[in-house]
Design a protein around this motif. Sequence first.
Motif, PDB file in Angstrom:
ATOM      1  N   UNK A   1       0.860  -1.187   0.000  1.00  0.00           N
ATOM      2  CA  UNK A   1       0.000   0.000   0.000  1.00  0.00           C
ATOM      3  C   UNK A   1       0.893   1.233   0.000  1.00  0.00           C
ATOM      4  N   UNK A   2       0.664   2.136  -0.909  1.00  0.00           N
ATOM      5  CA  UNK A   2       1.474   3.352  -1.006  1.00  0.00           C
ATOM      6  C   UNK A   2       0.937   4.414  -0.046  1.00  0.00           C
ATOM      7  N   UNK A   3       1.843   5.020   0.713  1.00  0.00           N
ATOM      8  CA  UNK A   3       1.499   6.085   1.663  1.00  0.00           C
ATOM      9  C   UNK A   3       2.437   7.256   1.400  1.00  0.00           C
ATOM     10  N   UNK A   4       1.883   8.437   1.212  1.00  0.00           N
ATOM     11  CA  UNK A   4       2.709   9.599   0.893  1.00  0.00           C
ATOM     12  C   UNK A   4       3.255  10.290   2.137  1.00  0.00           C
ATOM     13  N   UNK A   5       2.445  10.396   3.174  1.00  0.00           N
ATOM     14  CA  UNK A   5       2.852  11.157   4.361  1.00  0.00           C
ATOM     15  C   UNK A   5       3.873  10.386   5.188  1.00  0.00           C
ATOM     16  N   UNK A   6       4.902  11.062   5.695  1.00  0.00           N
ATOM     17  CA  UNK A   6       5.904  10.381   6.525  1.00  0.00           C
ATOM     18  C   UNK A   6       5.324   9.993   7.892  1.00  0.00           C
TER      19      UNK A   6
ATOM     20  N   UNK B   1       0.830   1.198  16.654  1.00  0.00           N
ATOM     21  CA  UNK B   1       1.150   1.242  15.227  1.00  0.00           C
ATOM     22  C   UNK B   1      -0.126   1.335  14.398  1.00  0.00           C
ATOM     23  N   UNK B   2      -1.120   0.510  14.733  1.00  0.00           N
ATOM     24  CA  UNK B   2      -2.389   0.534  13.985  1.00  0.00           C
ATOM     25  C   UNK B   2      -3.077   1.891  14.113  1.00  0.00           C
ATOM     26  N   UNK B   3      -3.050   2.477  15.313  1.00  0.00           N
ATOM     27  CA  UNK B   3      -3.652   3.800  15.507  1.00  0.00           C
ATOM     28  C   UNK B   3      -2.956   4.852  14.647  1.00  0.00           C
ATOM     29  N   UNK B   4      -1.630   4.808  14.615  1.00  0.00           N
ATOM     30  CA  UNK B   4      -0.883   5.786  13.826  1.00  0.00           C
ATOM     31  C   UNK B   4      -1.183   5.629  12.335  1.00  0.00           C
ATOM     32  N   UNK B   5      -1.221   4.397  11.849  1.00  0.00           N
ATOM     33  CA  UNK B   5      -1.518   4.169  10.434  1.00  0.00           C
ATOM     34  C   UNK B   5      -2.941   4.617  10.090  1.00  0.00           C
ATOM     35  N   UNK B   6      -3.862   4.369  11.001  1.00  0.00           N
ATOM     36  CA  UNK B   6      -5.248   4.811  10.773  1.00  0.00           C
ATOM     37  C   UNK B   6      -5.310   6.335  10.652  1.00  0.00           C
ATOM     38  N   UNK B   7      -4.590   7.041  11.526  1.00  0.00           N
ATOM     39  CA  UNK B   7      -4.579   8.504  11.488  1.00  0.00           C
ATOM     40  C   UNK B   7      -3.953   9.013  10.198  1.00  0.00           C
ATOM     41  N   UNK B   8      -2.831   8.412   9.786  1.00  0.00           N
ATOM     42  CA  UNK B   8      -2.226   8.795   8.503  1.00  0.00           C
ATOM     43  C   UNK B   8      -3.202   8.599   7.354  1.00  0.00           C
ATOM     44  N   UNK B   9      -3.876   7.453   7.360  1.00  0.00           N
ATOM     45  CA  UNK B   9      -4.828   7.159   6.289  1.00  0.00           C
ATOM     46  C   UNK B   9      -5.965   8.147   6.234  1.00  0.00           C
ATOM     47  N   UNK B  10      -6.491   8.522   7.402  1.00  0.00           N
ATOM     48  CA  UNK B  10      -7.596   9.484   7.450  1.00  0.00           C
ATOM     49  C   UNK B  10      -7.152  10.856   6.952  1.00  0.00           C
ATOM     50  N   UNK B  11      -5.913  11.236   7.289  1.00  0.00           N
ATOM     51  CA  UNK B  11      -5.447  12.573   6.921  1.00  0.00           C
ATOM     52  C   UNK B  11      -5.165  12.704   5.436  1.00  0.00           C
TER      53      UNK B  11
ATOM     54  N   UNK C   1      -6.734  10.761   3.193  1.00  0.00           N
ATOM     55  CA  UNK C   1      -7.870  10.115   2.516  1.00  0.00           C
ATOM     56  C   UNK C   1      -7.433   8.856   1.785  1.00  0.00           C
ATOM     57  N   UNK C   2      -6.615   8.070   2.445  1.00  0.00           N
ATOM     58  CA  UNK C   2      -6.075   6.825   1.891  1.00  0.00           C
ATOM     59  C   UNK C   2      -6.916   5.665   2.417  1.00  0.00           C
ATOM     60  N   UNK C   3      -7.955   5.307   1.674  1.00  0.00           N
ATOM     61  CA  UNK C   3      -8.895   4.279   2.138  1.00  0.00           C
ATOM     62  C   UNK C   3      -8.215   2.928   2.341  1.00  0.00           C
ATOM     63  N   UNK C   4      -7.261   2.607   1.474  1.00  0.00           N
ATOM     64  CA  UNK C   4      -6.574   1.320   1.601  1.00  0.00           C
ATOM     65  C   UNK C   4      -5.793   1.240   2.905  1.00  0.00           C
ATOM     66  N   UNK C   5      -5.168   2.358   3.302  1.00  0.00           N
ATOM     67  CA  UNK C   5      -4.393   2.370   4.548  1.00  0.00           C
ATOM     68  C   UNK C   5      -5.327   2.311   5.754  1.00  0.00           C
ATOM     69  N   UNK C   6      -6.431   3.039   5.714  1.00  0.00           N
ATOM     70  CA  UNK C   6      -7.402   2.988   6.814  1.00  0.00           C
ATOM     71  C   UNK C   6      -7.933   1.565   6.971  1.00  0.00           C
ATOM     72  N   UNK C   7      -8.252   0.945   5.847  1.00  0.00           N
ATOM     73  CA  UNK C   7      -8.750  -0.434   5.894  1.00  0.00           C
ATOM     74  C   UNK C   7      -7.700  -1.372   6.482  1.00  0.00           C
TER      75      UNK C   7
ATOM     76  N   UNK D   1      -5.317  -0.590   8.615  1.00  0.00           N
ATOM     77  CA  UNK D   1      -5.221  -0.323  10.057  1.00  0.00           C
ATOM     78  C   UNK D   1      -6.366  -0.990  10.807  1.00  0.00           C
ATOM     79  N   UNK D   2      -7.584  -0.913  10.237  1.00  0.00           N
ATOM     80  CA  UNK D   2      -8.733  -1.560  10.883  1.00  0.00           C
ATOM     81  C   UNK D   2      -8.545  -3.077  10.919  1.00  0.00           C
ATOM     82  N   UNK D   3      -8.034  -3.640   9.831  1.00  0.00           N
ATOM     83  CA  UNK D   3      -7.822  -5.092   9.801  1.00  0.00           C
ATOM     84  C   UNK D   3      -6.723  -5.522  10.770  1.00  0.00           C
ATOM     85  N   UNK D   4      -5.726  -4.660  10.935  1.00  0.00           N
ATOM     86  CA  UNK D   4      -4.648  -4.962  11.872  1.00  0.00           C
ATOM     87  C   UNK D   4      -5.178  -5.004  13.309  1.00  0.00           C
ATOM     88  N   UNK D   5      -6.023  -4.033  13.662  1.00  0.00           N
ATOM     89  CA  UNK D   5      -6.635  -4.054  14.997  1.00  0.00           C
ATOM     90  C   UNK D   5      -7.507  -5.288  15.171  1.00  0.00           C
ATOM     91  N   UNK D   6      -8.281  -5.597  14.146  1.00  0.00           N
ATOM     92  CA  UNK D   6      -9.165  -6.770  14.219  1.00  0.00           C
ATOM     93  C   UNK D   6      -8.359  -8.057  14.348  1.00  0.00           C
TER      94      UNK D   6
END
Length: 577
Positions: A5-10, A511-521, A523-529, A531-536
Amino acid sequence: MSHKIRVDAPLVILHGDEMAQVAFEKILDTFVTSRLELPLVEIDLSAENRLVTNGQVVIEAIEALKAHGVGIKNAGMTVNRTQLGELLAKHPEIDGTHLHPLATKSPNGAIRKGIGGNITREDIEFRNLKVSRPAWIGRDIVVDTMESGGIKESFNELSRATGVVKLMFVGASGDPVELHRREVNKGDPWLLATNDLESVKAWAHRFFQRAIGEKRDIYLGLKDTVIAGYDGVMRAAIEGVYEAHYREQVEALGLQYHYELIDAQAARLVATPPERALWGVPDNTTGRKLYKLVEELKRHGIPDRKAQVSISRMSAGGGDQYGSFNAPAEQDGILKVIVDGEEKHARRVRKGDPILLMSNDHEAIKDWVLQVFRDASRKRKEVYFGLKREYMEYDEVFSTVITDVRRELAEAGTPPPSFMIMRPSSQLIKMITDPPRNALYPAQNLDGDIFSDISAALGGSLATASSIIESKEGTMLFEAPHGTAHDLYLKYLESDGQEAHFNSSALLFAVANALETLGEREANDALVDYAHRLKAALIGTVDAGIITGDLKGKTRDPASETLVDMNGFLEAVASRL
């Protein structure tokens, strides 16, 4: 073609020490770098690197967090004298007499102050954990605290003007010497507390004599690592009395003596109470809270834990004890507090007496209360504040700010959540013995540390909670509330890495919380998903009874538990993704 999954924000990664760092590196390899294509800003906050850089790396961490907005912090060591000596011997090029405080002290307070962040600690919602209630009713544990001195007999007020608070000392020379100065704004609370060292020693004699006379195991709790010039001075005096007068008697009777940081000790005693003990808590404000809690537990016990507990700590601005000036008096003399040129208070001290001057920032308090109400509204929580208003003008400012924030929110069309203000002792008792279904307990810094550790211990383990630091500018730092697990690290080293016994749940959840926040900021749906799967996957692994040793017997079906080490647990989580 990469399936990452590609993530732009550091993402800022703050490395730590010992067993927690072993786990952190495994988590990053397994769940971050192997699955995500994202830039990492990695900073080594280990005790050794803090020393080698003379604390500069802590400043770099603060700047990175403010620049990039989202980070994960691992647990780091707060070195004691022995460990500092070992590190200095390893680096003979370092002049140990000219070290910046950030080189040796915990970086946590500096980071929180640097980003202006407040802390929320929440239980991770593991569905399969059923913690056995400690057998408290009738337990023979007594809390002993100092009746005089300290914050109970402090001078505290709200600053009547914007200016500078100066702590002056007049000794044998008769000339005033400035010990400390800090800026305050009109309305900021400040407080001066001292303890008479001879009274501390006299209390220590009574305390140890009582334990010996009543044949009780001995527990002593202070916060000497963070408030070294105050609690550390008292610890040295009390343990000096013990070594000189009572150790042989205690050992001859087969009694145990335990010293521990007060937050960790409170968690241990409440979650696993000893049969018969005398618990010494010299700090009288903390001691009275814990005395009332213990008396309540002895009468009524601890009920089944049916609610998740959230605790918000007032940390931004480095207020109260954690941002204090604290040091022993160098000689007999008089302390004077001067505010904006006007002498506000004076008192005598003797050589060696511990001194503490603390303050807080009205605007930082307001930011915290706004954050508390925002968080509570978003998650539909009830809020229970704990304030010592009957003799603490210092705490009265919090009450005023709560009222002001509530009115501002209402005028803006945002109804605040339901809330109550009670004494801190009542807040602590309610949190432990009568927690509502979904409540948030805001507390000042030292109380927040103690309350968080007790709550986490009752929740199963310090590794079953999350910690979130948030600033009003939006900087988010996620961490685990536990430490570096020194004892487990020694076993890991002795076994050449074969014994990796560590619960990595809290670090993985951070880690999952941080990735979820990055994804929300972004608008990276794949990253948010993801993070949710990692918590689950984490929660699902524990639901399946796959657990580390610290949770043995704490699931709903102990007979079906599968015990694994740290690596086995992380592999089980990965297989569920």
